[in-house]
Design a protein around this motif. Structure first.
Motif, PDB file in Angstrom:
ATOM      1  N   GLU A 127       0.833  -0.870  -0.010  1.00 28.23           N
ATOM      2  CA  GLU A 127      -0.116   0.417   0.187  1.00 28.23           C
ATOM      3  C   GLU A 127       0.574   1.020  -0.040  1.00 28.23           C
ATOM      4  O   GLU A 127       0.837   2.051  -0.560  1.00 28.23           O
ATOM      5  CB  GLU A 127      -0.810   0.543   1.269  1.00 28.23           C
ATOM      6  CG  GLU A 127      -1.881  -0.885   1.305  1.00 28.23           C
ATOM      7  CD  GLU A 127      -3.000  -0.455   2.116  1.00 28.23           C
ATOM      8  OE1 GLU A 127      -2.886   0.017   3.049  1.00 28.23           O
ATOM      9  OE2 GLU A 127      -3.429  -1.794   2.564  1.00 28.23           O
ATOM     10  N   LEU A 128       1.912   1.139   0.522  1.00 31.18           N
ATOM     11  CA  LEU A 128       2.992   2.531   1.088  1.00 31.18           C
ATOM     12  C   LEU A 128       3.334   2.553  -0.589  1.00 31.18           C
ATOM     13  O   LEU A 128       3.590   3.694  -1.042  1.00 31.18           O
ATOM     14  CB  LEU A 128       3.676   2.461   2.111  1.00 31.18           C
ATOM     15  CG  LEU A 128       3.202   2.682   3.323  1.00 31.18           C
ATOM     16  CD1 LEU A 128       3.972   2.281   4.087  1.00 31.18           C
ATOM     17  CD2 LEU A 128       2.516   3.829   3.388  1.00 31.18           C
ATOM     18  N   ARG A 129       3.899   1.623  -1.249  1.00 33.71           N
ATOM     19  CA  ARG A 129       4.407   1.835  -2.719  1.00 33.71           C
ATOM     20  C   ARG A 129       3.110   2.198  -3.770  1.00 33.71           C
ATOM     21  O   ARG A 129       4.009   3.173  -4.370  1.00 33.71           O
ATOM     22  CB  ARG A 129       5.182   0.535  -3.361  1.00 33.71           C
ATOM     23  CG  ARG A 129       6.115   0.042  -1.976  1.00 33.71           C
ATOM     24  CD  ARG A 129       7.249  -1.173  -2.910  1.00 33.71           C
ATOM     25  NE  ARG A 129       8.110  -1.594  -2.308  1.00 33.71           N
ATOM     26  CZ  ARG A 129       8.828  -2.844  -2.126  1.00 33.71           C
ATOM     27  NH1 ARG A 129       8.375  -3.811  -3.020  1.00 33.71           N
ATOM     28  NH2 ARG A 129       9.788  -2.992  -1.171  1.00 33.71           N
ATOM     29  N   GLU A 130       2.637   1.406  -3.430  1.00 33.86           N
ATOM     30  CA  GLU A 130       1.165   2.314  -4.116  1.00 33.86           C
ATOM     31  C   GLU A 130       0.885   4.013  -4.529  1.00 33.86           C
ATOM     32  O   GLU A 130       1.256   4.309  -4.918  1.00 33.86           O
ATOM     33  CB  GLU A 130      -0.081   1.261  -4.009  1.00 33.86           C
ATOM     34  CG  GLU A 130       0.044   0.171  -5.016  1.00 33.86           C
ATOM     35  CD  GLU A 130      -0.967  -0.480  -4.530  1.00 33.86           C
ATOM     36  OE1 GLU A 130      -2.084  -0.479  -3.697  1.00 33.86           O
ATOM     37  OE2 GLU A 130      -1.341  -2.629  -5.342  1.00 33.86           O
ATOM     38  N   MET A 131       0.812   4.146  -2.301  1.00 33.35           N
ATOM     39  CA  MET A 131       0.580   5.349  -1.951  1.00 33.35           C
ATOM     40  C   MET A 131       1.742   6.234  -2.772  1.00 33.35           C
ATOM     41  O   MET A 131       1.607   7.314  -3.366  1.00 33.35           O
ATOM     42  CB  MET A 131       1.093   5.626  -0.565  1.00 33.35           C
ATOM     43  CG  MET A 131       0.118   6.838  -0.556  1.00 33.35           C
ATOM     44  SD  MET A 131       0.656   6.853   1.819  1.00 33.35           S
ATOM     45  CE  MET A 131      -1.175   6.365   2.032  1.00 33.35           C
ATOM     46  N   ALA A 179       4.191   5.612  -5.663  1.00 33.35           N
ATOM     47  CA  ALA A 179       3.161   6.079  -6.739  1.00 33.35           C
ATOM     48  C   ALA A 179       2.850   6.592  -7.469  1.00 33.35           C
ATOM     49  O   ALA A 179       3.318   7.714  -7.937  1.00 33.35           O
ATOM     50  CB  ALA A 179       4.036   4.431  -7.648  1.00 33.35           C
ATOM     51  N   GLY A 180       1.580   6.716  -6.554  1.00 30.32           N
ATOM     52  CA  GLY A 180       0.405   8.242  -6.761  1.00 30.32           C
ATOM     53  C   GLY A 180       0.744   9.481  -6.006  1.00 30.32           C
ATOM     54  O   GLY A 180       1.072  10.069  -7.411  1.00 30.32           O
ATOM     55  N   LEU A 181       1.298   9.704  -4.929  1.00 23.78           N
ATOM     56  CA  LEU A 181       2.230  10.542  -4.783  1.00 23.78           C
ATOM     57  C   LEU A 181       3.467  11.466  -5.536  1.00 23.78           C
ATOM     58  O   LEU A 181       3.488  12.638  -5.927  1.00 23.78           O
ATOM     59  CB  LEU A 181       2.836  10.391  -3.649  1.00 23.78           C
ATOM     60  CG  LEU A 181       2.016  10.757  -2.715  1.00 23.78           C
ATOM     61  CD1 LEU A 181       2.572  10.614  -1.653  1.00 23.78           C
ATOM     62  CD2 LEU A 181       0.833  11.667  -2.040  1.00 23.78           C
ATOM     63  N   ASN A 182       4.412  10.464  -6.198  1.00 28.82           N
ATOM     64  CA  ASN A 182       5.563  10.346  -7.360  1.00 28.82           C
ATOM     65  C   ASN A 182       4.661  11.386  -8.428  1.00 28.82           C
ATOM     66  O   ASN A 182       5.167  12.277  -8.939  1.00 28.82           O
ATOM     67  CB  ASN A 182       6.534   9.798  -7.674  1.00 28.82           C
ATOM     68  CG  ASN A 182       7.557   9.315  -6.936  1.00 28.82           C
ATOM     69  OD1 ASN A 182       7.785  10.123  -5.764  1.00 28.82           O
ATOM     70  ND2 ASN A 182       7.701   7.867  -6.948  1.00 28.82           N
ATOM     71  N   SER A 183       3.352  10.261  -8.912  1.00 34.12           N
ATOM     72  CA  SER A 183       2.732  11.249 -10.433  1.00 34.12           C
ATOM     73  C   SER A 183       1.894  12.771  -9.886  1.00 34.12           C
ATOM     74  O   SER A 183       1.984  13.283 -10.611  1.00 34.12           O
ATOM     75  CB  SER A 183       1.757   9.446 -10.538  1.00 34.12           C
ATOM     76  OG  SER A 183       0.780   9.706  -9.704  1.00 34.12           O
ATOM     77  N   ASN A 184       1.476  12.704  -8.841  1.00 35.06           N
ATOM     78  CA  ASN A 184       0.928  13.807  -8.218  1.00 35.06           C
ATOM     79  C   ASN A 184       2.263  14.695  -8.357  1.00 35.06           C
ATOM     80  O   ASN A 184       1.508  15.914  -8.400  1.00 35.06           O
ATOM     81  CB  ASN A 184      -0.055  13.371  -6.711  1.00 35.06           C
ATOM     82  CG  ASN A 184      -0.356  15.328  -6.560  1.00 35.06           C
ATOM     83  OD1 ASN A 184      -0.633  16.033  -7.406  1.00 35.06           O
ATOM     84  ND2 ASN A 184      -1.052  14.668  -5.258  1.00 35.06           N
ATOM     85  N   GLN A 185       3.340  14.226  -7.585  1.00 34.33           N
ATOM     86  CA  GLN A 185       4.579  15.124  -7.539  1.00 34.33           C
ATOM     87  C   GLN A 185       5.393  15.924  -9.621  1.00 34.33           C
ATOM     88  O   GLN A 185       5.046  17.135  -9.660  1.00 34.33           O
ATOM     89  CB  GLN A 185       5.456  14.330  -6.807  1.00 34.33           C
ATOM     90  CG  GLN A 185       6.981  15.983  -6.718  1.00 34.33           C
ATOM     91  CD  GLN A 185       8.007  15.417  -6.264  1.00 34.33           C
ATOM     92  OE1 GLN A 185       8.061  14.499  -5.984  1.00 34.33           O
ATOM     93  NE2 GLN A 185       9.095  16.476  -5.525  1.00 34.33           N
ATOM     94  N   MET A 186       4.623  15.078  -9.996  1.00 36.44           N
ATOM     95  CA  MET A 186       4.897  15.413 -11.353  1.00 36.44           C
ATOM     96  C   MET A 186       3.730  16.410 -11.881  1.00 36.44           C
ATOM     97  O   MET A 186       4.521  17.102 -12.927  1.00 36.44           O
ATOM     98  CB  MET A 186       4.984  13.793 -12.356  1.00 36.44           C
ATOM     99  CG  MET A 186       6.850  13.270 -12.096  1.00 36.44           C
ATOM    100  SD  MET A 186       7.644  13.667 -11.974  1.00 36.44           S
ATOM    101  CE  MET A 186       7.639  14.199 -13.994  1.00 36.44           C
TER     102      MET A 186
END
Length: 188
Positions: free
Chosen positions: A28-32, A34-41
């Motif tokens: 879950e943390l890894r998915e979170m 990845a989501g945060l990284n895409s949000n950051q981009m």
């Protein structure tokens, strides 16, 4: 050793649900992440776009300020050119009206002159057409006169030949009569 292995196996079986829970949390943390990284981009892209728009807005603002300064300068120049005296202003207006009236009169006279010249050209072109027709008729008449003269010359030549033939006939008749007379003298 078997007892130790069995102990480890038991401990492993006891800790297996905990390990699975931790693994699911890690997942879950890894998915979170990845989501945060895409949000950051996407936030970085939005930030860049906003930065570009801010630059464009700054350019527009500086251009507008420059235009405003120029307008103020032009306004000041125009104010300095405004005549303060009403008499001078009235004279200037009258002079401009006179100049405008003169220009209109000149335009009217130019139009009238153009129309007159156009009418003259039309008259000349009509006269040219009539003269061309008359010239063509004169040429035809001249050709007829020339052919009549040649016919007349031929006629004179034929008359001269005819008169020569008549003279020749008469001389032949005279010779014939003379021969007949000689012949009758010899016979008689």
């Amino acid at each position: 050793l078997n007892a130790e292995i069995a102990g480890y196996s038991e401990a492993r079986e006891r800790e297996l649900p905990l390990v699975q829970e931790v693994e699911s949390k890690v997942k879950e943390l890894r998915e979170m992440i990845a989501g945060l990284n895409s949000n950051q981009m996407s936030l970085r892209t939005s930030f860049r776009n906003l930065k570009e728009k801010t630059g464009q807005m700054d350019e527009k603002i500086s251009k507008a300020e420059f235009d405003l300064v120029q307008s103020v300068q032009e306004n000041a120049n125009l104010r300095s050119k405004i005549v303060q005296s009403p008499d001078k202003l009235q004279r200037a207006l009258e002079e401009k009206k006179l100049a405008r009236d003169e220009a209109k009169n000149a335009e009217r006279s130019a139009i009238q002159s153009f129309q007159e010249k156009t009418a003259t050209v039309e008259v000349y072109s009509k006269a040219l057409k009539k003269m061309s027709k008359h010239f063509a008729l004169m040429q035809a008449i001249h050709e007829q006169v020339n052919s009549a003269k040649s016919v007349e010359k031929e006629c004179k030549g034929l008359k001269a030949k005819l008169s020569d033939d008549v003279v020749l006939d008469k001389s032949l008749e005279a010779k014939l009569i003379e021969w007949e007379g000689k012949g009758s003298w010899t016979i008689g």
